[in-house]
Design a protein around this motif. Structure first.
Motif, PDB file in Angstrom:
ATOM      1  N   ILE A 181       3.247  53.548 -63.187  1.00 29.30           N
ATOM      2  CA  ILE A 181       2.289  54.442 -62.522  1.00 29.30           C
ATOM      3  C   ILE A 181       2.470  54.411 -61.007  1.00 29.30           C
ATOM      4  O   ILE A 181       2.434  55.451 -60.344  1.00 29.30           O
ATOM      5  N   TYR A 182       2.680  53.194 -60.447  1.00 27.42           N
ATOM      6  CA  TYR A 182       2.776  53.119 -58.992  1.00 27.42           C
ATOM      7  C   TYR A 182       3.993  53.896 -58.481  1.00 27.42           C
ATOM      8  O   TYR A 182       3.965  54.489 -57.397  1.00 27.42           O
ATOM      9  N   LYS A 183       5.081  53.896 -59.262  1.00 24.78           N
ATOM     10  CA  LYS A 183       6.273  54.643 -58.866  1.00 24.78           C
ATOM     11  C   LYS A 183       6.024  56.156 -58.944  1.00 24.78           C
ATOM     12  O   LYS A 183       6.521  56.928 -58.102  1.00 24.78           O
ATOM     13  N   GLN A 184       5.251  56.571 -59.952  1.00 24.70           N
ATOM     14  CA  GLN A 184       4.902  57.996 -60.042  1.00 24.70           C
ATOM     15  C   GLN A 184       4.096  58.430 -58.817  1.00 24.70           C
ATOM     16  O   GLN A 184       4.327  59.499 -58.245  1.00 24.70           O
ATOM     17  N   ILE A 185       3.142  57.589 -58.418  1.00 24.28           N
ATOM     18  CA  ILE A 185       2.305  57.914 -57.256  1.00 24.28           C
ATOM     19  C   ILE A 185       3.156  57.958 -55.991  1.00 24.28           C
ATOM     20  O   ILE A 185       3.040  58.875 -55.163  1.00 24.28           O
ATOM     21  N   ALA A 186       4.048  56.967 -55.825  1.00 22.63           N
ATOM     22  CA  ALA A 186       4.927  56.937 -54.649  1.00 22.63           C
ATOM     23  C   ALA A 186       5.811  58.177 -54.604  1.00 22.63           C
ATOM     24  O   ALA A 186       6.019  58.777 -53.528  1.00 22.63           O
ATOM     25  N   THR A 187       6.336  58.572 -55.772  1.00 27.54           N
ATOM     26  CA  THR A 187       7.203  59.748 -55.834  1.00 27.54           C
ATOM     27  C   THR A 187       6.454  61.013 -55.425  1.00 27.54           C
ATOM     28  O   THR A 187       6.970  61.855 -54.676  1.00 27.54           O
ATOM     29  N   GLU A 188       5.227  61.145 -55.901  1.00 28.34           N
ATOM     30  CA  GLU A 188       4.414  62.330 -55.578  1.00 28.34           C
ATOM     31  C   GLU A 188       4.095  62.386 -54.082  1.00 28.34           C
ATOM     32  O   GLU A 188       4.183  63.444 -53.455  1.00 28.34           O
ATOM     33  N   ILE A 189       3.726  61.250 -53.504  1.00 32.31           N
ATOM     34  CA  ILE A 189       3.399  61.232 -52.073  1.00 32.31           C
ATOM     35  C   ILE A 189       4.657  61.515 -51.256  1.00 32.31           C
ATOM     36  O   ILE A 189       4.626  62.256 -50.260  1.00 32.31           O
ATOM     37  N   ARG A 190       5.778  60.931 -51.666  1.00 29.92           N
ATOM     38  CA  ARG A 190       7.052  61.160 -50.978  1.00 29.92           C
ATOM     39  C   ARG A 190       7.382  62.654 -50.947  1.00 29.92           C
ATOM     40  O   ARG A 190       7.811  63.200 -49.920  1.00 29.92           O
ATOM     41  N   ALA A 191       7.186  63.322 -52.069  1.00 29.32           N
ATOM     42  CA  ALA A 191       7.463  64.769 -52.152  1.00 29.32           C
ATOM     43  C   ALA A 191       6.545  65.561 -51.236  1.00 29.32           C
ATOM     44  O   ALA A 191       6.975  66.532 -50.576  1.00 29.32           O
ATOM     45  N   LEU A 192       5.270  65.161 -51.162  1.00 29.44           N
ATOM     46  CA  LEU A 192       4.316  65.846 -50.295  1.00 29.44           C
ATOM     47  C   LEU A 192       4.694  65.693 -48.824  1.00 29.44           C
ATOM     48  O   LEU A 192       4.477  66.595 -48.011  1.00 29.44           O
ATOM     49  N   VAL A 193       5.250  64.536 -48.473  1.00 34.05           N
ATOM     50  CA  VAL A 193       5.707  64.316 -47.094  1.00 34.05           C
ATOM     51  C   VAL A 193       6.929  65.173 -46.798  1.00 34.05           C
ATOM     52  O   VAL A 193       7.026  65.831 -45.753  1.00 34.05           O
ATOM     53  N   LEU A 194       7.881  65.195 -47.732  1.00 36.26           N
ATOM     54  CA  LEU A 194       9.128  65.935 -47.524  1.00 36.26           C
ATOM     55  C   LEU A 194       8.903  67.446 -47.401  1.00 36.26           C
ATOM     56  O   LEU A 194       9.583  68.122 -46.628  1.00 36.26           O
ATOM     57  N   ASN A 195       7.963  67.984 -48.171  1.00 39.42           N
ATOM     58  CA  ASN A 195       7.755  69.439 -48.111  1.00 39.42           C
ATOM     59  C   ASN A 195       6.742  69.847 -47.033  1.00 39.42           C
ATOM     60  O   ASN A 195       6.378  71.006 -46.905  1.00 39.42           O
ATOM     61  N   GLY A 196       6.267  68.839 -46.273  1.00 44.17           N
ATOM     62  CA  GLY A 196       5.412  69.152 -45.131  1.00 44.17           C
ATOM     63  C   GLY A 196       3.942  69.236 -45.433  1.00 44.17           C
ATOM     64  O   GLY A 196       3.138  69.472 -44.523  1.00 44.17           O
ATOM     65  N   GLU A 197       3.537  69.060 -46.680  1.00 43.14           N
ATOM     66  CA  GLU A 197       2.105  69.112 -47.005  1.00 43.14           C
ATOM     67  C   GLU A 197       1.348  67.932 -46.398  1.00 43.14           C
ATOM     68  O   GLU A 197       0.145  68.019 -46.146  1.00 43.14           O
ATOM     69  N   LEU A 198       2.060  66.831 -46.182  1.00 44.35           N
ATOM     70  CA  LEU A 198       1.478  65.680 -45.484  1.00 44.35           C
ATOM     71  C   LEU A 198       2.274  65.504 -44.190  1.00 44.35           C
ATOM     72  O   LEU A 198       3.332  64.874 -44.165  1.00 44.35           O
ATOM     73  N   PRO A 199       1.821  66.076 -43.074  1.00 43.68           N
ATOM     74  CA  PRO A 199       2.584  66.056 -41.820  1.00 43.68           C
ATOM     75  C   PRO A 199       2.558  64.682 -41.140  1.00 43.68           C
ATOM     76  O   PRO A 199       1.737  63.830 -41.473  1.00 43.68           O
ATOM     77  N   THR A 200       3.451  64.517 -40.186  1.00 42.21           N
ATOM     78  CA  THR A 200       3.512  63.286 -39.403  1.00 42.21           C
ATOM     79  C   THR A 200       2.155  63.003 -38.752  1.00 42.21           C
ATOM     80  O   THR A 200       1.523  63.899 -38.185  1.00 42.21           O
ATOM     81  N   GLY A 201       1.718  61.747 -38.886  1.00 45.06           N
ATOM     82  CA  GLY A 201       0.443  61.340 -38.304  1.00 45.06           C
ATOM     83  C   GLY A 201      -0.739  61.519 -39.221  1.00 45.06           C
ATOM     84  O   GLY A 201      -1.856  61.080 -38.914  1.00 45.06           O
ATOM     85  N   CYS A 202      -0.506  62.157 -40.373  1.00 43.54           N
ATOM     86  CA  CYS A 202      -1.592  62.364 -41.337  1.00 43.54           C
ATOM     87  C   CYS A 202      -2.041  61.020 -41.909  1.00 43.54           C
ATOM     88  O   CYS A 202      -1.224  60.173 -42.244  1.00 43.54           O
ATOM     89  N   THR A 203      -3.337  60.808 -42.008  1.00 42.29           N
ATOM     90  CA  THR A 203      -3.888  59.563 -42.560  1.00 42.29           C
ATOM     91  C   THR A 203      -4.093  59.711 -44.064  1.00 42.29           C
ATOM     92  O   THR A 203      -4.721  60.674 -44.526  1.00 42.29           O
ATOM     93  N   LEU A 204      -3.577  58.755 -44.810  1.00 41.42           N
ATOM     94  CA  LEU A 204      -3.716  58.771 -46.266  1.00 41.42           C
ATOM     95  C   LEU A 204      -5.035  58.125 -46.676  1.00 41.42           C
ATOM     96  O   LEU A 204      -5.621  57.333 -45.924  1.00 41.42           O
ATOM     97  N   PRO A 205      -5.517  58.444 -47.878  1.00 39.37           N
ATOM     98  CA  PRO A 205      -6.743  57.795 -48.368  1.00 39.37           C
ATOM     99  C   PRO A 205      -6.564  56.278 -48.433  1.00 39.37           C
ATOM    100  O   PRO A 205      -5.450  55.781 -48.606  1.00 39.37           O
ATOM    101  N   SER A 206      -7.652  55.532 -48.302  1.00 37.23           N
ATOM    102  CA  SER A 206      -7.584  54.071 -48.427  1.00 37.23           C
ATOM    103  C   SER A 206      -7.183  53.693 -49.846  1.00 37.23           C
ATOM    104  O   SER A 206      -7.253  54.519 -50.772  1.00 37.23           O
ATOM    105  N   GLU A 207      -6.757  52.457 -50.000  1.00 41.83           N
ATOM    106  CA  GLU A 207      -6.343  51.978 -51.328  1.00 41.83           C
ATOM    107  C   GLU A 207      -7.450  52.184 -52.349  1.00 41.83           C
ATOM    108  O   GLU A 207      -7.219  52.674 -53.458  1.00 41.83           O
ATOM    109  N   ARG A 208      -8.653  51.758 -51.983  1.00 37.38           N
ATOM    110  CA  ARG A 208      -9.770  51.846 -52.936  1.00 37.38           C
ATOM    111  C   ARG A 208     -10.139  53.296 -53.238  1.00 37.38           C
ATOM    112  O   ARG A 208     -10.439  53.653 -54.374  1.00 37.38           O
ATOM    113  N   THR A 209     -10.139  54.140 -52.196  1.00 37.93           N
ATOM    114  CA  THR A 209     -10.510  55.549 -52.387  1.00 37.93           C
ATOM    115  C   THR A 209      -9.539  56.240 -53.332  1.00 37.93           C
ATOM    116  O   THR A 209      -9.940  56.927 -54.282  1.00 37.93           O
TER     117      THR A 209
END
Length: 490
Positions: free
Chosen positions: A13-41
């Motif tokens: 599961i953790y690899k699936q989550i990492a892969t999804e976030i990585r893709a969001l960064v690469l396609n620009g949906e998560l731009p540089t400087g964007c703050t991600l949700p906390s671990e608990r959130t």
């Protein structure tokens, strides 16, 4: 941030989550400087364990996709990240993803506070160790020297995996004073109680097995069970020890792998299991063909009552595994423990030790064997009983002086702990934190509850380790803290 998890995939599961976030960064949906949700959130949003998010974030940090900083959390490092850059930089091991969740989630409060005895600036009212000043250092040095000189280096300072035979002979004699008849083949020498528990859990417990124990209980006991994949069911304790009437129904319902009992001057309450209840536990064990593990380290530290026999002394069918430690009654750091049980279990225990250890500590065995044989150990016990009783009286007299603050406790008749109830509205976790800043260590009551659902109005005070002068200073600080806390609540 939309993330989809497919539980049917073999990909963690953790690899699936990492892969999804990585893709969001690469396609620009998560731009540089964007703050991600906390671990608990994010864990709550995705309905996964927090450690799963920790592993995913650490995977992305190792790749340079995200970064973390104090007070800001996790931030996107830059969507210029690409696979070519990853190849150039190389890949760092994502250590959190490699470590089992249960070892990352361990409660550390108990350990950190317990270890405060090593800090001489801090007055330790939390440790459970023998007093250092109760031992003659020159005599110890002379005796250790004579032992090593007599043995030479022919043995290379190793002992058999079951323990030094002479030491086991002396243990057998010592057990006779406690009403236990055991041969040397029924005794396994260990370093300490925690080591004995770890090995016994490895031998006996399967994932999913139930263990019944007292509550409150030492964190070391229930953590050993939990780390092995077992589950704990608890029985309340009163002034006569484990409430065995409640035990009988639980045994019938859960069919436990074993029942763990701290029979003498229970940690943390200081209560002692009554003779009637010891016999009742044996009856339940014999009727259900059930293993009892009895921990009995404080039984020699009796002040106001006669010494009683352990559960093992009533065990005619060899259903009881008995653990005794010299931690409270011998030199801190030069100590030992032992297990007494059926020969078949001892044989398997010794075999397991031979796989995990090169040998069991040589010097403490030789020294304790000498002191048991020549009577020195029994003289040490007399001194410690007198010193500990005096220190107990000191601590309890100071607690008596705090009764107008609504402090409550039952004076222990032996052992080394006072289980102290705090005034209404005082939280032991906060008090412990504030006490540490003032230079004393205490143990908050909640660490003695497996599910942390009790004990917030209790602290455990140890009186064995510190000198009388430091105990007085420690109790002064405690009283002052309680007065300050109550004043703030007005």
């Amino acid at each position: 941030m939309k993330i989809t998890i497919n539980h049917d995939l073999k990909t963690p599961i953790y690899k699936q989550i990492a892969t999804e976030i990585r893709a969001l960064v690469l396609n620009g949906e998560l731009p540089t400087g964007c703050t991600l949700p906390s671990e608990r959130t994010l864990a709550m949003q995705l309905d996964v364990h927090r450690n799963t998010i920790v592993k995913a974030y650490n995977e992305l940090k190792a790749e340079g996709v995200i970064a973390s900083s104090q007070g800001k959390g996790y931030i996107v490092e830059g969507n210029e990240w690409n696979s070519d850059a990853e190849e150039i930089k190389g890949k760092k091991v994502n250590w959190p993803s490699q470590i089992k969740d249960e070892y990352q989630d361990m409660e550390v409060t108990f350990d950190k506070l317990y270890q405060k005895y090593s800090d001489t600036k801090c007055i330790s009212l939390g440790s459970g160790l023998a007093e250092p000043e109760g031992f003659n250092v020159k005599k110890l040095a002379s005796d250790i020297g004579s032992i090593m000189e007599a043995v030479g280096n022919e043995t290379y300072f190793y002992t058999p995996y079951q323990g030094d035979k002479e030491f086991r002979r002396q243990i057998a004699s010592f057990l006779g004073t406690k009403g236990i008849n055991a041969s040397v083949s029924e005794i396994q020498v260990m370093k300490e109680t925690n080591q004995a528990l770890d090995f016994l859990v490895s031998l006996l417990l399967m994932p999913g097995d139930t263990v019944i124990m007292e509550e409150p209980a030492s964190p070391d006991v229930f953590r050993a069970v939990q780390l092995a994949g077992g589950r704990t069911v608890t029985v309340p304790v009163d002034e006569d020890g484990m409430c065995v009437n409640a035990l009988e129904g639980l045994v019938e319902k859960y069919k436990p792998r074993f029942v763990f009992v701290n029979s003498s001057f229970h940690d943390p309450t200081g209560y002692m299991l009554s003779e009637e209840r010891k016999k009742k536990i044996i009856e339940i064990s014999n009727r259900n063909r059930m293993i009892i593990i009895e921990e009995d380290a404080a039984s020699e530290l009796v002040y106001d009552v006669r010494k009683t026999l352990p559960i093992k002394a009533y065990d005619t069918l060899n259903n009881v595994i008995y653990i005794y430690s010299f931690q409270l009654t011998f030199v801190p750091g030069i100590t030992s423990a032992f297990v007494v049980a059926d020969k078949a279990l001892i044989r398997s225990l010794s075999n397991l030790i031979s796989v995990r250890l090169v040998g069991v500590d040589w010097l403490p065995q030789k020294l304790l064997a000498k002191y048991l044989k020549d009577g020195t150990y029994y003289k040490i016990l007399e001194t410690l009983r007198s010193d500990y009783k005096s220190k107990r009286d000191l601590v309890c007299s100071r607690l008596d002086g705090m009764k107008d603050l609504d402090v409550e406790y039952d004076m222990p008749k032996g052992g080394v702990y006072v289980w102290c109830k705090l005034p209404k509205g005082i939280d032991s976790k906060k008090l412990t934190h504030d006490a540490r800043k003032k230079g004393i260590s205490l143990l908050p009551g909640h660490v003695f509850y497996p599910k942390k659902n009790g004990g917030r109005d209790y602290i455990r005070i140890n009186y064995s380790y510190e000198t009388r002068e430091r105990l007085i200073r420690g109790m002064d600080i405690l009283e002052s803290l309680l007065e300050e806390e109550l004043e703030h609540k007005k």
